[in-house]
Design a protein around this motif. Structure first.
Motif, short mmCIF file in Angstrom:
data_model
loop_
_atom_site.label_atom_id
_atom_site.label_comp_id
_atom_site.label_asym_id
_atom_site.label_seq_id
_atom_site.Cartn_x
_atom_site.Cartn_y
_atom_site.Cartn_z
N GLY A 41 -31.29 -20.72 22.99
CA GLY A 41 -32.60 -21.06 23.55
C GLY A 41 -32.68 -22.43 24.19
O GLY A 41 -33.78 -22.98 24.35
N ARG A 42 -31.55 -23.04 24.56
CA ARG A 42 -31.58 -24.35 25.21
C ARG A 42 -32.28 -24.28 26.57
O ARG A 42 -32.17 -23.29 27.28
CB ARG A 42 -30.17 -24.89 25.41
CG ARG A 42 -29.37 -25.12 24.13
CD ARG A 42 -28.00 -25.72 24.46
NE ARG A 42 -27.20 -25.93 23.26
CZ ARG A 42 -26.31 -25.05 22.79
NH1 ARG A 42 -26.10 -23.91 23.43
NH2 ARG A 42 -25.62 -25.32 21.70
N ASP A 43 -32.97 -25.38 26.92
CA ASP A 43 -33.50 -25.47 28.28
C ASP A 43 -32.44 -26.13 29.17
O ASP A 43 -31.32 -26.42 28.71
CB ASP A 43 -34.82 -26.24 28.31
CG ASP A 43 -34.71 -27.69 27.80
OD1 ASP A 43 -33.60 -28.26 27.82
OD2 ASP A 43 -35.75 -28.25 27.41
N LEU A 44 -32.77 -26.38 30.43
CA LEU A 44 -31.79 -26.89 31.38
C LEU A 44 -31.21 -28.23 30.93
O LEU A 44 -29.99 -28.42 30.92
CB LEU A 44 -32.42 -27.04 32.76
CG LEU A 44 -31.54 -27.69 33.84
CD1 LEU A 44 -30.28 -26.87 34.09
CD2 LEU A 44 -32.33 -27.88 35.12
N ALA A 49 -26.71 -31.37 28.65
CA ALA A 49 -26.23 -32.31 27.64
C ALA A 49 -25.14 -31.68 26.77
O ALA A 49 -24.15 -32.34 26.42
CB ALA A 49 -27.40 -32.77 26.77
N GLU A 50 -25.31 -30.41 26.44
CA GLU A 50 -24.30 -29.73 25.63
C GLU A 50 -22.99 -29.57 26.39
O GLU A 50 -21.91 -29.75 25.82
CB GLU A 50 -24.83 -28.35 25.21
CG GLU A 50 -23.86 -27.52 24.39
CD GLU A 50 -23.57 -28.06 23.01
OE1 GLU A 50 -22.60 -27.58 22.37
OE2 GLU A 50 -24.31 -28.96 22.55
N VAL A 55 -17.36 -31.33 27.05
CA VAL A 55 -16.30 -31.91 27.87
C VAL A 55 -15.78 -33.19 27.24
O VAL A 55 -14.57 -33.40 27.11
CB VAL A 55 -16.80 -32.19 29.30
CG1 VAL A 55 -15.76 -32.99 30.09
CG2 VAL A 55 -17.11 -30.89 30.03
N ASP A 56 -16.68 -34.06 26.84
CA ASP A 56 -16.28 -35.34 26.26
C ASP A 56 -15.43 -35.17 25.01
O ASP A 56 -14.54 -35.98 24.73
CB ASP A 56 -17.51 -36.18 25.92
CG ASP A 56 -18.28 -36.64 27.15
OD1 ASP A 56 -17.71 -36.59 28.27
OD2 ASP A 56 -19.47 -37.03 27.00
N ARG A 71 -19.73 -35.15 34.71
CA ARG A 71 -20.94 -35.93 34.99
C ARG A 71 -21.36 -35.78 36.45
O ARG A 71 -22.55 -35.62 36.76
CB ARG A 71 -20.72 -37.40 34.65
CG ARG A 71 -20.91 -37.73 33.17
CD ARG A 71 -20.95 -39.22 32.93
NE ARG A 71 -19.63 -39.83 33.17
CZ ARG A 71 -18.69 -39.95 32.25
NH1 ARG A 71 -18.90 -39.48 31.04
NH2 ARG A 71 -17.54 -40.52 32.54
N ALA A 72 -20.38 -35.83 37.36
CA ALA A 72 -20.70 -35.71 38.78
C ALA A 72 -21.25 -34.32 39.11
O ALA A 72 -22.21 -34.19 39.89
CB ALA A 72 -19.45 -36.00 39.61
#
Length: 413
Positions: A41-44, A49-50, A55-56, A71-72
Protein backbone atom coordinates in the motif's frame (compact mmCIF):
# COMPACT_ATOMS: atom_id res chain seq x y z
CA UNK A 1 26.47 -26.56 7.26
CA UNK A 2 25.29 -23.41 8.99
CA UNK A 3 21.95 -24.05 10.62
CA UNK A 4 19.34 -21.75 12.11
CA UNK A 5 16.07 -22.66 13.72
CA UNK A 6 12.99 -20.86 14.83
CA UNK A 7 9.22 -20.54 14.78
CA UNK A 8 7.23 -19.68 11.69
CA UNK A 9 5.02 -16.66 11.30
CA UNK A 10 2.16 -15.57 9.09
CA UNK A 11 2.84 -12.97 6.40
CA UNK A 12 3.86 -9.54 7.69
CA UNK A 13 2.26 -6.72 5.72
CA UNK A 14 2.95 -3.01 5.54
CA UNK A 15 -0.21 -0.99 5.85
CA UNK A 16 -2.49 -3.79 7.03
CA UNK A 17 -4.82 -6.13 5.17
CA UNK A 18 -7.94 -5.51 3.07
CA UNK A 19 -11.19 -7.35 2.59
CA UNK A 20 -11.07 -10.12 0.03
CA UNK A 21 -13.49 -8.40 -2.34
CA UNK A 22 -11.60 -5.08 -2.24
CA UNK A 23 -8.30 -6.83 -2.79
CA UNK A 24 -9.56 -8.81 -5.76
CA UNK A 25 -11.15 -5.75 -7.36
CA UNK A 26 -7.98 -3.70 -6.93
CA UNK A 27 -5.73 -6.28 -8.54
CA UNK A 28 -8.18 -7.20 -11.30
CA UNK A 29 -8.53 -3.55 -12.32
CA UNK A 30 -4.79 -3.04 -12.25
CA UNK A 31 -4.00 -6.14 -14.27
CA UNK A 32 -4.11 -4.56 -17.71
CA UNK A 33 -3.64 -0.84 -16.94
CA UNK A 34 -0.53 1.32 -16.91
CA UNK A 35 -0.46 2.13 -13.18
CA UNK A 36 1.83 -0.05 -11.11
CA UNK A 37 0.60 -1.41 -7.77
CA UNK A 38 3.12 -0.85 -4.96
CA UNK A 39 3.51 -3.61 -2.38
CA UNK A 40 2.13 -2.97 1.08
CA UNK A 41 0.00 0.00 0.00
CA UNK A 42 2.92 2.44 -0.43
CA UNK A 43 2.25 5.74 -2.17
CA UNK A 44 4.59 7.20 -4.79
CA UNK A 45 6.95 8.93 -2.36
CA UNK A 46 7.13 5.88 -0.10
CA UNK A 47 7.82 3.63 -3.07
CA UNK A 48 10.62 5.87 -4.34
CA UNK A 49 12.15 5.94 -0.86
CA UNK A 50 11.97 2.15 -0.63
CA UNK A 51 13.62 1.75 -4.03
CA UNK A 52 16.48 4.04 -3.05
CA UNK A 53 16.91 2.25 0.29
CA UNK A 54 17.10 -1.13 -1.43
CA UNK A 55 19.67 0.18 -3.89
CA UNK A 56 21.76 1.72 -1.12
CA UNK A 57 21.72 -1.57 0.78
CA UNK A 58 22.02 -3.75 -2.35
CA UNK A 59 18.80 -5.61 -1.64
CA UNK A 60 16.66 -7.42 -4.23
CA UNK A 61 15.47 -6.66 -6.79
CA UNK A 62 17.98 -3.81 -7.10
CA UNK A 63 21.35 -5.35 -6.30
CA UNK A 64 24.08 -4.15 -8.65
CA UNK A 65 22.49 -0.77 -9.39
CA UNK A 66 24.56 2.20 -8.28
CA UNK A 67 23.09 4.59 -5.70
CA UNK A 68 23.83 7.66 -7.79
CA UNK A 69 22.08 6.15 -10.81
CA UNK A 70 18.99 5.37 -8.75
CA UNK A 71 18.85 8.90 -7.31
CA UNK A 72 19.06 10.42 -10.79
CA UNK A 73 16.37 8.11 -12.17
CA UNK A 74 13.97 8.54 -9.26
CA UNK A 75 14.25 12.32 -9.54
CA UNK A 76 12.74 12.04 -13.04
CA UNK A 77 9.74 9.95 -11.97
CA UNK A 78 6.56 11.81 -11.01
CA UNK A 79 3.85 9.17 -11.14
CA UNK A 80 3.08 5.47 -10.80
CA UNK A 81 2.92 5.02 -14.58
CA UNK A 82 4.58 1.75 -15.50
CA UNK A 83 5.88 3.19 -18.74
CA UNK A 84 7.25 6.29 -17.02
CA UNK A 85 9.17 4.10 -14.59
CA UNK A 86 10.48 1.82 -17.33
CA UNK A 87 11.50 4.71 -19.58
CA UNK A 88 13.39 6.48 -16.79
CA UNK A 89 15.45 3.40 -15.89
CA UNK A 90 16.06 2.59 -19.56
CA UNK A 91 17.31 6.12 -20.24
CA UNK A 92 20.01 5.63 -17.62
CA UNK A 93 20.83 2.24 -19.15
CA UNK A 94 21.31 3.72 -22.62
CA UNK A 95 24.04 6.03 -21.37
CA UNK A 96 26.03 2.99 -20.23
CA UNK A 97 25.30 1.21 -23.52
CA UNK A 98 26.64 4.13 -25.55
CA UNK A 99 29.77 4.35 -23.40
CA UNK A 100 30.32 0.61 -23.75
CA UNK A 101 30.20 0.83 -27.53
CA UNK A 102 32.85 3.57 -27.55
CA UNK A 103 35.12 1.50 -25.27
CA UNK A 104 34.79 -1.85 -27.01
CA UNK A 105 37.56 -1.42 -29.57
CA UNK A 106 40.30 -0.46 -27.10
CA UNK A 107 39.26 -1.62 -23.63
CA UNK A 108 37.13 -4.75 -23.60
CA UNK A 109 37.20 -5.01 -19.81
CA UNK A 110 35.73 -1.53 -19.36
CA UNK A 111 33.28 -2.15 -22.19
CA UNK A 112 32.07 -5.35 -20.52
CA UNK A 113 31.54 -3.50 -17.25
CA UNK A 114 29.49 -0.81 -18.98
CA UNK A 115 27.41 -3.37 -20.87
CA UNK A 116 26.79 -5.10 -17.53
CA UNK A 117 25.43 -1.87 -16.02
CA UNK A 118 23.36 -1.20 -19.15
CA UNK A 119 21.86 -4.67 -18.79
CA UNK A 120 21.24 -4.21 -15.07
CA UNK A 121 19.31 -0.95 -15.51
CA UNK A 122 17.28 -2.18 -18.49
CA UNK A 123 16.63 -5.38 -16.56
CA UNK A 124 15.03 -3.44 -13.71
CA UNK A 125 13.17 -1.24 -16.20
CA UNK A 126 11.32 -4.36 -17.43
CA UNK A 127 10.81 -5.72 -13.89
CA UNK A 128 8.84 -7.63 -12.71
CA UNK A 129 6.92 -8.50 -15.87
CA UNK A 130 6.90 -7.15 -19.44
CA UNK A 131 3.29 -5.98 -19.64
CA UNK A 132 3.60 -2.50 -21.23
CA UNK A 133 5.34 -1.21 -24.38
CA UNK A 134 8.18 0.46 -22.47
CA UNK A 135 8.78 -2.66 -20.38
CA UNK A 136 8.84 -4.87 -23.46
CA UNK A 137 11.33 -2.51 -25.11
CA UNK A 138 13.47 -2.62 -21.96
CA UNK A 139 13.43 -6.42 -22.08
CA UNK A 140 14.84 -6.46 -25.60
CA UNK A 141 17.49 -3.88 -24.80
CA UNK A 142 18.45 -5.80 -21.67
CA UNK A 143 19.01 -8.93 -23.74
CA UNK A 144 21.08 -6.98 -26.29
CA UNK A 145 23.25 -5.42 -23.58
CA UNK A 146 23.73 -8.73 -21.82
CA UNK A 147 24.79 -10.56 -24.94
CA UNK A 148 27.35 -7.89 -25.74
CA UNK A 149 28.65 -8.37 -22.19
CA UNK A 150 28.60 -12.17 -22.53
CA UNK A 151 30.73 -12.13 -25.66
CA UNK A 152 33.47 -10.05 -24.05
CA UNK A 153 34.09 -12.41 -21.14
CA UNK A 154 36.84 -15.00 -21.00
CA UNK A 155 35.72 -17.72 -21.07
CA UNK A 156 32.63 -16.36 -22.86
CA UNK A 157 29.00 -17.09 -22.07
CA UNK A 158 27.53 -19.28 -24.81
CA UNK A 159 23.96 -18.70 -25.96
CA UNK A 160 22.43 -22.17 -26.39
CA UNK A 161 19.33 -22.85 -28.50
CA UNK A 162 17.69 -26.25 -28.00
CA UNK A 163 14.90 -27.41 -30.34
CA UNK A 164 11.76 -28.08 -28.32
CA UNK A 165 8.23 -28.90 -29.52
CA UNK A 166 8.58 -26.83 -32.69
CA UNK A 167 10.14 -23.91 -30.85
CA UNK A 168 13.41 -23.52 -28.96
CA UNK A 169 14.71 -23.31 -25.43
CA UNK A 170 17.12 -20.38 -25.10
CA UNK A 171 19.72 -20.94 -22.41
CA UNK A 172 23.20 -19.88 -21.37
CA UNK A 173 26.21 -22.08 -20.73
CA UNK A 174 29.54 -20.99 -19.27
CA UNK A 175 32.27 -23.49 -18.46
CA UNK A 176 35.49 -23.14 -16.45
CA UNK A 177 38.52 -22.94 -18.73
CA UNK A 178 40.53 -25.96 -17.58
CA UNK A 179 37.97 -28.48 -16.28
CA UNK A 180 36.79 -31.13 -18.75
CA UNK A 181 34.29 -32.58 -18.53
CA UNK A 182 32.89 -29.93 -16.16
CA UNK A 183 30.28 -30.55 -13.46
CA UNK A 184 27.25 -28.32 -13.90
CA UNK A 185 24.86 -26.27 -11.82
CA UNK A 186 21.57 -26.25 -13.74
CA UNK A 187 20.04 -22.91 -12.69
CA UNK A 188 16.40 -21.95 -13.18
CA UNK A 189 15.39 -18.29 -12.89
CA UNK A 190 12.51 -17.17 -10.68
CA UNK A 191 9.19 -15.41 -11.10
CA UNK A 192 10.65 -11.97 -11.86
CA UNK A 193 14.35 -12.77 -12.28
CA UNK A 194 15.75 -14.10 -15.53
CA UNK A 195 18.49 -16.50 -16.60
CA UNK A 196 20.79 -13.49 -17.06
CA UNK A 197 20.72 -12.94 -13.28
CA UNK A 198 22.62 -16.19 -12.77
CA UNK A 199 25.19 -15.65 -15.52
CA UNK A 200 25.80 -12.06 -14.44
CA UNK A 201 27.42 -13.58 -11.35
CA UNK A 202 28.93 -16.72 -12.89
CA UNK A 203 32.56 -16.12 -11.83
CA UNK A 204 31.81 -17.56 -8.39
CA UNK A 205 30.88 -20.88 -9.99
CA UNK A 206 33.76 -21.02 -12.46
CA UNK A 207 36.51 -20.33 -9.95
CA UNK A 208 35.33 -23.41 -8.06
CA UNK A 209 35.64 -25.52 -11.20
CA UNK A 210 31.89 -25.67 -11.83
CA UNK A 211 30.06 -24.76 -15.03
CA UNK A 212 26.77 -22.89 -15.07
CA UNK A 213 23.77 -23.60 -17.30
CA UNK A 214 20.73 -21.34 -16.91
CA UNK A 215 17.19 -21.15 -18.31
CA UNK A 216 14.16 -18.98 -17.67
CA UNK A 217 11.15 -20.10 -15.67
CA UNK A 218 8.34 -21.45 -17.91
CA UNK A 219 5.97 -18.58 -18.66
CA UNK A 220 8.69 -15.92 -18.41
CA UNK A 221 11.65 -14.52 -20.32
CA UNK A 222 12.57 -16.40 -23.49
CA UNK A 223 11.05 -19.77 -22.67
CA UNK A 224 9.05 -21.50 -25.43
CA UNK A 225 6.06 -21.75 -23.08
CA UNK A 226 3.80 -18.71 -22.90
CA UNK A 227 2.48 -19.81 -19.51
CA UNK A 228 3.46 -22.39 -16.93
CA UNK A 229 1.55 -25.63 -16.37
CA UNK A 230 2.08 -28.58 -14.06
CA UNK A 231 3.93 -30.54 -16.76
CA UNK A 232 6.20 -27.68 -17.87
CA UNK A 233 9.16 -29.54 -16.38
CA UNK A 234 9.36 -31.45 -19.66
CA UNK A 235 11.31 -28.40 -20.85
CA UNK A 236 13.97 -29.05 -18.23
CA UNK A 237 14.12 -32.72 -19.14
CA UNK A 238 14.82 -31.71 -22.74
CA UNK A 239 17.61 -29.45 -21.52
CA UNK A 240 19.13 -32.34 -19.55
CA UNK A 241 18.98 -34.43 -22.72
CA UNK A 242 20.91 -31.69 -24.51
CA UNK A 243 23.58 -31.40 -21.82
CA UNK A 244 24.20 -35.15 -22.15
CA UNK A 245 25.29 -34.53 -25.75
CA UNK A 246 27.97 -32.00 -24.79
CA UNK A 247 31.37 -33.66 -24.39
CA UNK A 248 32.64 -30.73 -22.29
CA UNK A 249 29.91 -31.37 -19.73
CA UNK A 250 29.93 -34.11 -17.10
CA UNK A 251 26.28 -35.15 -17.39
CA UNK A 252 26.74 -37.44 -14.39
CA UNK A 253 27.43 -34.47 -12.11
CA UNK A 254 24.56 -32.01 -12.30
CA UNK A 255 22.84 -30.15 -9.46
CA UNK A 256 19.68 -28.10 -10.00
CA UNK A 257 19.52 -24.69 -8.32
CA UNK A 258 16.06 -23.17 -7.95
CA UNK A 259 15.50 -19.74 -6.43
CA UNK A 260 12.10 -18.52 -5.26
CA UNK A 261 9.37 -19.80 -7.65
CA UNK A 262 11.85 -22.01 -9.50
CA UNK A 263 12.51 -23.84 -6.25
CA UNK A 264 9.23 -25.57 -7.09
CA UNK A 265 10.73 -27.01 -10.26
CA UNK A 266 13.93 -27.95 -8.44
CA UNK A 267 11.89 -29.98 -5.96
CA UNK A 268 9.89 -31.66 -8.70
CA UNK A 269 12.97 -32.48 -10.77
CA UNK A 270 14.66 -33.99 -7.72
CA UNK A 271 11.89 -36.58 -7.85
CA UNK A 272 11.15 -36.99 -11.56
CA UNK A 273 14.79 -36.74 -12.71
CA UNK A 274 16.47 -38.23 -9.66
CA UNK A 275 18.54 -40.66 -11.76
CA UNK A 276 20.18 -37.77 -13.61
CA UNK A 277 20.79 -35.37 -10.72
CA UNK A 278 23.27 -35.26 -7.86
CA UNK A 279 20.97 -32.95 -5.94
CA UNK A 280 18.59 -29.99 -5.96
CA UNK A 281 18.50 -26.71 -4.07
CA UNK A 282 14.97 -25.62 -3.16
CA UNK A 283 15.71 -22.03 -2.16
CA UNK A 284 12.52 -20.32 -1.05
CA UNK A 285 10.35 -22.42 -3.37
CA UNK A 286 6.60 -23.14 -3.21
CA UNK A 287 5.42 -26.71 -2.65
CA UNK A 288 1.81 -26.85 -1.46
CA UNK A 289 0.66 -24.11 0.93
CA UNK A 290 1.64 -21.35 -1.48
CA UNK A 291 -0.91 -22.62 -3.99
CA UNK A 292 -3.85 -22.49 -1.58
CA UNK A 293 -6.32 -19.59 -1.98
CA UNK A 294 -5.96 -18.26 1.58
CA UNK A 295 -2.20 -17.83 1.27
CA UNK A 296 -2.33 -16.39 -2.24
CA UNK A 297 -4.87 -13.78 -1.23
CA UNK A 298 -2.80 -12.68 1.76
CA UNK A 299 0.52 -12.68 -0.05
CA UNK A 300 -0.68 -10.26 -2.72
CA UNK A 301 -0.70 -7.51 -0.08
CA UNK A 302 2.87 -7.99 1.14
CA UNK A 303 5.25 -5.05 1.28
CA UNK A 304 8.19 -7.41 0.88
CA UNK A 305 7.47 -7.43 -2.87
CA UNK A 306 8.21 -4.03 -4.39
CA UNK A 307 5.33 -3.71 -6.86
CA UNK A 308 3.08 -5.51 -9.37
CA UNK A 309 3.15 -8.84 -7.55
CA UNK A 310 -0.23 -9.91 -8.87
CA UNK A 311 0.71 -8.99 -12.43
CA UNK A 312 3.85 -11.13 -12.29
CA UNK A 313 1.99 -14.09 -10.77
CA UNK A 314 -0.89 -13.82 -13.21
CA UNK A 315 1.21 -13.63 -16.36
CA UNK A 316 3.25 -16.63 -15.24
CA UNK A 317 0.22 -18.92 -15.45
CA UNK A 318 -1.65 -17.07 -18.20
CA UNK A 319 -4.55 -15.48 -16.31
CA UNK A 320 -5.86 -11.94 -15.81
CA UNK A 321 -8.04 -12.07 -12.69
CA UNK A 322 -7.44 -13.01 -9.07
CA UNK A 323 -10.20 -15.61 -9.21
CA UNK A 324 -8.55 -17.35 -12.15
CA UNK A 325 -5.16 -17.13 -10.45
CA UNK A 326 -6.52 -18.88 -7.37
CA UNK A 327 -8.03 -21.62 -9.51
CA UNK A 328 -4.99 -22.16 -11.74
CA UNK A 329 -2.48 -22.29 -8.91
CA UNK A 330 -4.25 -25.15 -7.12
CA UNK A 331 -3.14 -27.47 -9.92
CA UNK A 332 0.55 -27.07 -9.06
CA UNK A 333 0.62 -28.61 -5.56
CA UNK A 334 3.26 -31.34 -5.38
CA UNK A 335 1.53 -32.79 -2.33
CA UNK A 336 -1.83 -33.12 -4.04
CA UNK A 337 -0.08 -34.61 -7.09
CA UNK A 338 1.18 -37.48 -4.92
CA UNK A 339 4.85 -36.91 -5.79
CA UNK A 340 6.37 -36.11 -2.42
CA UNK A 341 6.49 -39.65 -1.03
CA UNK A 342 8.49 -40.92 -3.98
CA UNK A 343 12.30 -41.34 -3.78
CA UNK A 344 14.31 -38.26 -4.67
CA UNK A 345 17.79 -36.96 -5.27
CA UNK A 346 19.31 -35.18 -2.25
CA UNK A 347 17.69 -31.83 -1.51
CA UNK A 348 18.73 -28.71 0.36
CA UNK A 349 15.71 -26.66 1.43
CA UNK A 350 16.36 -22.99 2.34
CA UNK A 351 14.09 -20.14 3.42
CA UNK A 352 13.24 -17.58 6.09
CA UNK A 353 10.62 -18.12 8.77
CA UNK A 354 9.14 -14.68 8.03
CA UNK A 355 8.77 -15.09 4.29
CA UNK A 356 5.57 -13.27 3.27
CA UNK A 357 5.73 -14.36 -0.38
CA UNK A 358 6.09 -18.14 -0.07
CA UNK A 359 5.06 -19.86 3.18
CA UNK A 360 7.93 -21.19 5.24
CA UNK A 361 5.59 -24.00 6.24
CA UNK A 362 6.17 -25.47 2.79
CA UNK A 363 9.62 -26.46 4.06
CA UNK A 364 7.99 -28.87 6.49
CA UNK A 365 5.74 -30.26 3.79
CA UNK A 366 8.92 -31.38 2.02
CA UNK A 367 10.65 -32.59 5.17
CA UNK A 368 7.68 -34.70 6.27
CA UNK A 369 7.54 -36.70 3.04
CA UNK A 370 9.82 -38.90 0.99
CA UNK A 371 13.55 -39.25 1.55
CA UNK A 372 15.50 -37.40 4.24
CA UNK A 373 16.53 -33.87 3.28
CA UNK A 374 18.72 -31.08 4.63
CA UNK A 375 17.22 -27.71 5.61
CA UNK A 376 18.50 -24.27 6.57
CA UNK A 377 16.02 -21.78 8.01
CA UNK A 378 16.74 -18.23 9.16
CA UNK A 379 14.28 -17.58 12.03
CA UNK A 380 14.28 -13.82 11.33
CA UNK A 381 14.65 -14.10 7.56
CA UNK A 382 12.20 -12.98 4.93
CA UNK A 383 11.88 -14.37 1.44
CA UNK A 384 14.68 -16.83 0.63
CA UNK A 385 16.01 -16.44 4.17
CA UNK A 386 17.33 -12.92 3.72
CA UNK A 387 17.95 -10.63 6.69
CA UNK A 388 20.55 -7.95 7.54
CA UNK A 389 22.77 -10.63 9.10
CA UNK A 390 22.14 -13.05 6.23
CA UNK A 391 22.02 -11.15 2.93
CA UNK A 392 21.65 -13.05 -0.32
CA UNK A 393 25.36 -13.35 -1.07
CA UNK A 394 26.19 -14.63 2.40
CA UNK A 395 23.54 -17.35 2.16
CA UNK A 396 24.89 -18.33 -1.24
CA UNK A 397 28.54 -18.41 -0.13
CA UNK A 398 28.08 -20.09 3.24
CA UNK A 399 25.08 -22.36 2.72
CA UNK A 400 24.09 -22.99 -0.89
CA UNK A 401 27.42 -23.20 -2.73
CA UNK A 402 29.17 -25.48 -0.18
CA UNK A 403 26.24 -27.88 -0.32
CA UNK A 404 26.22 -27.96 -4.13
CA UNK A 405 29.97 -28.58 -4.23
CA UNK A 406 29.61 -31.52 -1.83
CA UNK A 407 26.95 -33.09 -4.04
CA UNK A 408 28.99 -32.59 -7.21
CA UNK A 409 32.07 -34.13 -5.60
CA UNK A 410 30.27 -37.04 -3.93
CA UNK A 411 30.02 -40.60 -5.18
CA UNK A 412 26.52 -41.43 -6.44
CA UNK A 413 24.58 -43.92 -4.34
Amino acid sequence: MVAARGGFSRPVFIGGGTARETMMEKHDQAGTGNTLVPGGGRDLDQLKAEVQARVDNQRPPLGGIRSEDARAVLAQIGSLSRDEWATAWSSAAERYFTQAQSLEANDTSAAAEHYWHAWRLHHFARWPVENTPARRHAKQRALEAFRHYAGLLEPPIEVVRIPFEGKEIVAYLRLPANVRPAPIVFAIAGLDSRKEDFLAHSDGYLRRGVGLFAVDLPGTGETPMESAAFDSDRMFSAALDYLATRREVDAGRIVVQGRSWSGYWAAKLAITERARLRGAVVHGGPIHGYFQPQWLQLSLETGEYLYDYFQAKAQLVGVTTVEDLLDRNRRFSLLDAGLLDRPSAPMLVVNGARDSQIPAADIFVLLQHGDAKEAWVNPVGGHMGRSPQWPSQTIFERVVMPWMLRQLQSTPT
